[in-house]
Design a protein around this motif. Sequence first.
Motif, mmCIF file in Angstrom:
data_model
loop_
_atom_site.group_PDB
_atom_site.id
_atom_site.type_symbol
_atom_site.label_atom_id
_atom_site.label_comp_id
_atom_site.label_asym_id
_atom_site.label_seq_id
_atom_site.Cartn_x
_atom_site.Cartn_y
_atom_site.Cartn_z
ATOM 1 N N ILE A 14 40.669 69.188 93.067
ATOM 2 C CA ILE A 14 41.961 69.795 93.398
ATOM 3 C C ILE A 14 42.512 70.577 92.212
ATOM 4 N N ALA A 15 42.411 70.003 91.015
ATOM 5 C CA ALA A 15 42.894 70.698 89.817
ATOM 6 C C ALA A 15 42.097 71.981 89.586
ATOM 7 N N GLY A 16 40.795 71.932 89.830
ATOM 8 C CA GLY A 16 39.975 73.132 89.678
ATOM 9 C C GLY A 16 40.385 74.224 90.651
ATOM 10 N N CYS A 17 40.658 73.844 91.880
ATOM 11 C CA CYS A 17 41.094 74.832 92.880
ATOM 12 C C CYS A 17 42.437 75.444 92.507
ATOM 13 N N VAL A 18 43.341 74.614 92.015
ATOM 14 C CA VAL A 18 44.647 75.113 91.578
ATOM 15 C C VAL A 18 44.463 76.110 90.432
ATOM 16 N N ALA A 23 44.571 81.374 88.029
ATOM 17 C CA ALA A 23 43.887 82.393 87.230
ATOM 18 C C ALA A 23 43.868 83.726 87.959
ATOM 19 N N ALA A 24 43.754 83.689 89.286
ATOM 20 C CA ALA A 24 43.768 84.929 90.057
ATOM 21 C C ALA A 24 45.120 85.634 89.931
ATOM 22 N N ARG A 25 46.153 84.877 89.645
ATOM 23 C CA ARG A 25 47.486 85.452 89.483
ATOM 24 C C ARG A 25 47.816 85.737 88.023
ATOM 25 N N GLY A 26 46.810 85.577 87.132
ATOM 26 C CA GLY A 26 47.015 85.936 85.727
ATOM 27 C C GLY A 26 47.536 84.802 84.876
ATOM 28 N N GLY A 27 47.004 83.617 85.034
ATOM 29 C CA GLY A 27 47.448 82.470 84.252
ATOM 30 C C GLY A 27 47.001 82.544 82.801
ATOM 31 N N PRO A 28 47.341 81.527 82.038
ATOM 32 C CA PRO A 28 46.936 81.498 80.628
ATOM 33 C C PRO A 28 45.419 81.394 80.467
ATOM 34 N N ARG A 29 44.956 81.562 79.226
ATOM 35 C CA ARG A 29 43.524 81.600 78.974
ATOM 36 C C ARG A 29 42.810 80.316 79.384
ATOM 37 N N ALA A 35 38.959 77.785 85.584
ATOM 38 C CA ALA A 35 38.613 78.437 86.849
ATOM 39 C C ALA A 35 37.171 78.931 86.828
ATOM 40 N N THR A 36 36.743 79.491 85.708
ATOM 41 C CA THR A 36 35.365 79.955 85.588
ATOM 42 C C THR A 36 34.390 78.793 85.709
ATOM 43 N N ALA A 37 34.716 77.679 85.054
ATOM 44 C CA ALA A 37 33.852 76.497 85.133
ATOM 45 C C ALA A 37 33.811 75.952 86.561
ATOM 46 N N ILE A 39 34.253 77.651 89.394
ATOM 47 C CA ILE A 39 33.469 78.564 90.233
ATOM 48 C C ILE A 39 31.983 78.403 89.940
ATOM 49 N N ALA A 40 31.633 78.267 88.662
ATOM 50 C CA ALA A 40 30.223 78.086 88.297
ATOM 51 C C ALA A 40 29.670 76.786 88.879
ATOM 52 N N ALA A 41 30.453 75.717 88.825
ATOM 53 C CA ALA A 41 30.010 74.438 89.389
ATOM 54 C C ALA A 41 29.829 74.554 90.897
ATOM 55 N N GLY A 42 30.727 75.261 91.557
ATOM 56 C CA GLY A 42 30.601 75.464 93.002
ATOM 57 C C GLY A 42 29.360 76.247 93.362
ATOM 58 N N GLU A 43 29.048 77.277 92.576
ATOM 59 C CA GLU A 43 27.837 78.057 92.844
ATOM 60 C C GLU A 43 26.593 77.214 92.607
ATOM 61 N N LEU A 44 26.619 76.374 91.591
ATOM 62 C CA LEU A 44 25.479 75.505 91.302
ATOM 63 C C LEU A 44 25.237 74.538 92.445
ATOM 64 N N VAL A 45 26.301 73.954 92.964
ATOM 65 C CA VAL A 45 26.171 73.030 94.095
ATOM 66 C C VAL A 45 25.664 73.774 95.319
#
Length: 59
Positions: A14-18, A23-29, A35-37, A39-45
């Motif tokens: 849930i925290a990753g989805c948030v 991040a899509a709205r321009g959050g902090p670094r 968010a990148t991690a 998305i990468a974990a989701g693609e790996l799965v």
Amino acid sequence: MTIIVLLGVLLLVIAGCVCVVWAARGGPRWVRVVATATIAAGELVGRSDKRRRSSGGQE
């Protein structure tokens, strides 16, 4: 004990989805890094699931 581990995993998902939405709205670094991690974990799965299906692994 198993329920605690599963709740922990659910909270991380849930925290990753948030973070992805934030991040899509321009959050902090740090949000963009999480968010990148996520998305990468989701693609790996997803790749793992596709390989399992294409090899005909019936369980």
